[in-house]
Design a protein around this motif. Sequence first.
Motif, PDB file in Angstrom:
ATOM      1  N   ASN A 408      42.047  30.666  39.745  1.00  0.00           N
ATOM      2  CA  ASN A 408      42.334  31.564  39.169  1.00  0.00           C
ATOM      3  C   ASN A 408      43.482  31.471  38.078  1.00  0.00           C
ATOM      4  O   ASN A 408      43.920  30.155  37.848  1.00  0.00           O
ATOM      5  N   GLU A 421      45.251  44.368  35.834  1.00  0.00           N
ATOM      6  CA  GLU A 421      44.477  44.449  37.126  1.00  0.00           C
ATOM      7  C   GLU A 421      43.719  43.169  37.158  1.00  0.00           C
ATOM      8  O   GLU A 421      43.268  42.587  36.118  1.00  0.00           O
ATOM      9  N   VAL A 422      43.650  42.860  38.311  1.00  0.00           N
ATOM     10  CA  VAL A 422      42.693  41.518  38.884  1.00  0.00           C
ATOM     11  C   VAL A 422      41.723  42.004  39.666  1.00  0.00           C
ATOM     12  O   VAL A 422      41.846  42.921  40.409  1.00  0.00           O
ATOM     13  N   ASP A 423      40.666  41.085  39.751  1.00  0.00           N
ATOM     14  CA  ASP A 423      39.411  41.596  40.742  1.00  0.00           C
ATOM     15  C   ASP A 423      39.585  40.734  42.032  1.00  0.00           C
ATOM     16  O   ASP A 423      40.639  40.021  42.122  1.00  0.00           O
ATOM     17  N   LYS A 426      40.855  37.358  42.008  1.00  0.00           N
ATOM     18  CA  LYS A 426      42.170  37.034  41.268  1.00  0.00           C
ATOM     19  C   LYS A 426      42.013  36.743  39.754  1.00  0.00           C
ATOM     20  O   LYS A 426      42.781  36.003  39.237  1.00  0.00           O
ATOM     21  N   ASN A 427      40.926  37.031  39.050  1.00  0.00           N
ATOM     22  CA  ASN A 427      40.764  36.907  37.571  1.00  0.00           C
ATOM     23  C   ASN A 427      41.047  38.343  37.209  1.00  0.00           C
ATOM     24  O   ASN A 427      41.071  39.178  37.689  1.00  0.00           O
ATOM     25  N   ASN A 429      40.714  41.480  35.618  1.00  0.00           N
ATOM     26  CA  ASN A 429      39.779  42.429  35.649  1.00  0.00           C
ATOM     27  C   ASN A 429      39.452  43.245  34.179  1.00  0.00           C
ATOM     28  O   ASN A 429      40.028  44.049  33.752  1.00  0.00           O
ATOM     29  N   LYS A 431      35.449  44.190  32.658  1.00  0.00           N
ATOM     30  CA  LYS A 431      34.098  44.092  32.995  1.00  0.00           C
ATOM     31  C   LYS A 431      33.476  43.717  31.820  1.00  0.00           C
ATOM     32  O   LYS A 431      33.744  43.774  30.698  1.00  0.00           O
ATOM     33  N   THR A 437      40.976  45.592  29.598  1.00  0.00           N
ATOM     34  CA  THR A 437      41.639  45.478  30.784  1.00  0.00           C
ATOM     35  C   THR A 437      42.228  46.967  30.811  1.00  0.00           C
ATOM     36  O   THR A 437      41.943  47.819  29.995  1.00  0.00           O
ATOM     37  N   ASN A 438      43.000  47.127  31.941  1.00  0.00           N
ATOM     38  CA  ASN A 438      43.697  48.168  32.095  1.00  0.00           C
ATOM     39  C   ASN A 438      45.023  48.693  31.478  1.00  0.00           C
ATOM     40  O   ASN A 438      45.349  49.840  31.005  1.00  0.00           O
ATOM     41  N   ARG A 449      38.905  35.603  32.581  1.00  0.00           N
ATOM     42  CA  ARG A 449      38.023  36.922  32.868  1.00  0.00           C
ATOM     43  C   ARG A 449      36.920  36.671  33.958  1.00  0.00           C
ATOM     44  O   ARG A 449      36.898  37.276  35.033  1.00  0.00           O
ATOM     45  N   ARG A 450      35.899  35.528  33.679  1.00  0.00           N
ATOM     46  CA  ARG A 450      34.902  35.379  34.655  1.00  0.00           C
ATOM     47  C   ARG A 450      35.098  34.293  35.588  1.00  0.00           C
ATOM     48  O   ARG A 450      34.327  33.909  36.452  1.00  0.00           O
TER      49      ARG A 450
END
Length: 494
Positions: A408, A421-423, A426-427, A429, A431, A437-438, A449-450
């Motif tokens: 990550n 925020e992370v997904d 742990k990347n 987040n 979409k 991002t947030n 990101r991906r």
Amino acid sequence: MGKVTGFQEYDRKMPAKLPPAERIKNYNEFESLYSDEELNKQSARCMNCGIPFCHSGCPLGNIIPEFNDAVYNKDWEEAYQILSSTNNFPEFTGRICPAPCESACVLGINKPPVAIEEIEKHIIEIAYEKGMVKPTAPLIKTGKTVAVVGSGPAGLAAAAQLAKAGHEVTVYERDDKVGGLLRYGIPDFKLEKNVIDRRMEVMEKDGVVFKTNIEIGKDISAEDLVRNNDAVVLAGGSTIPRNLPVPGRELKGVYFAMEFLKQQNKRVGNSPITAEDILATGKDVVVIGGGDTGSDCVGTSNRQGAKSVKQFEVMVQPPAERTPNMPWPTYPMVLKTTTSHEEGVERFWGVNTKEFLGDENGELRALKVSDVSWELDIMGRPVKFAEVEGSEREIPCQRVFLAMGFLNPQFEGMLDNLGVEVDARKNVNAKEGVYRTNVSKVFAAGDMRRGQSLVVWAISEGRECARKVDEFLMGHSVLESKDSINQFEQVFHS
């Protein structure tokens, strides 16, 4: 279609390479270019299929049959315009891409596929030679400012596209030179750095400003960066390497692959090295990890004069050809022998490293390993391994390079300060299709990101993210997406 019977008349042929014994004497690229006649033949092999699956195989959606036709007809301006409409940096992908487009080539069903990657490299080299690669930014600017953090392929692609849309773009890089993974992750014998410098000159003429030796969150606060720009693109890499936490990991002589590769690239590029030298000279080397990064460690170790080089992979040995579980046009997980492997290495599969063994001075002297057998699922994928009884043994070595991938991005500093925020992996987040991002005004693209991926995917991410940033800033975008380009191409030729 350049020549209707070309795929029947001509076999796939790759450019000549220097012999391994010659090329390991330096860090220069060692592949030649096609002759004009051979380039014409290779482009003629493209069948201009009714459904060009190569489009879907390429993350960028490169319009491949059309540029092959232009190459066959020696219309270099058209070939360059078609290629550059989807790919900002064909000089990079033409050298280091694993060419998923070729895996999806229809000709590849029962013959060697079209040499798409090589043709791509030839188009851009001819375009540079003929002075076709020029700035594309408009004279009238939008007045909007965008900061791009990270100068790897995703950051560079985003910067190039945003400049093309008329925005003022500044790229921040924490290393001493621009390029990210391209500069300090990929050895010069695969990508000489003057190729990067040449592209940077074009981007600077487009108005892109590069600022090096600046780490966001340390030298400049992340909050100030967001406050002082209309948008920010986070395009750093997935830089935290996967570790091997077995006994003896602390011994001197055990290094992450990128520690080794980055230092050698700095050495070749005459950049200052502040850490202790990591060298394979005269050492028995073991590379743990069977991917491209591991292969790069093999090639670099041989050029440094290693005594011996071995490469371990815990997974099973891949098949030499497609199996029923890897149908065309999917990307096949088959055995890959790179140019670095040709230069000298012993390769082992199904080997598990259990312990690093040291001498009385705390330096690595050997590995304790064992063979493993894998349980496969119904699709032939390995799901669980077990140690082969009685296979434990010691492998003498004084250097180990861990090339097992990346987990990550780095959170300390910029990401922590921003509060993005992370997904679940742990990347960052953000979409796909949105890239936001947030945090207000902050976008993300590429490996950050991906997750760890290919250079061609990073370029695609940077391009698509730039379009979303342009929409955010202007209410609409003048930049075309991959899908819109391919839809136009399909309608135009229907």
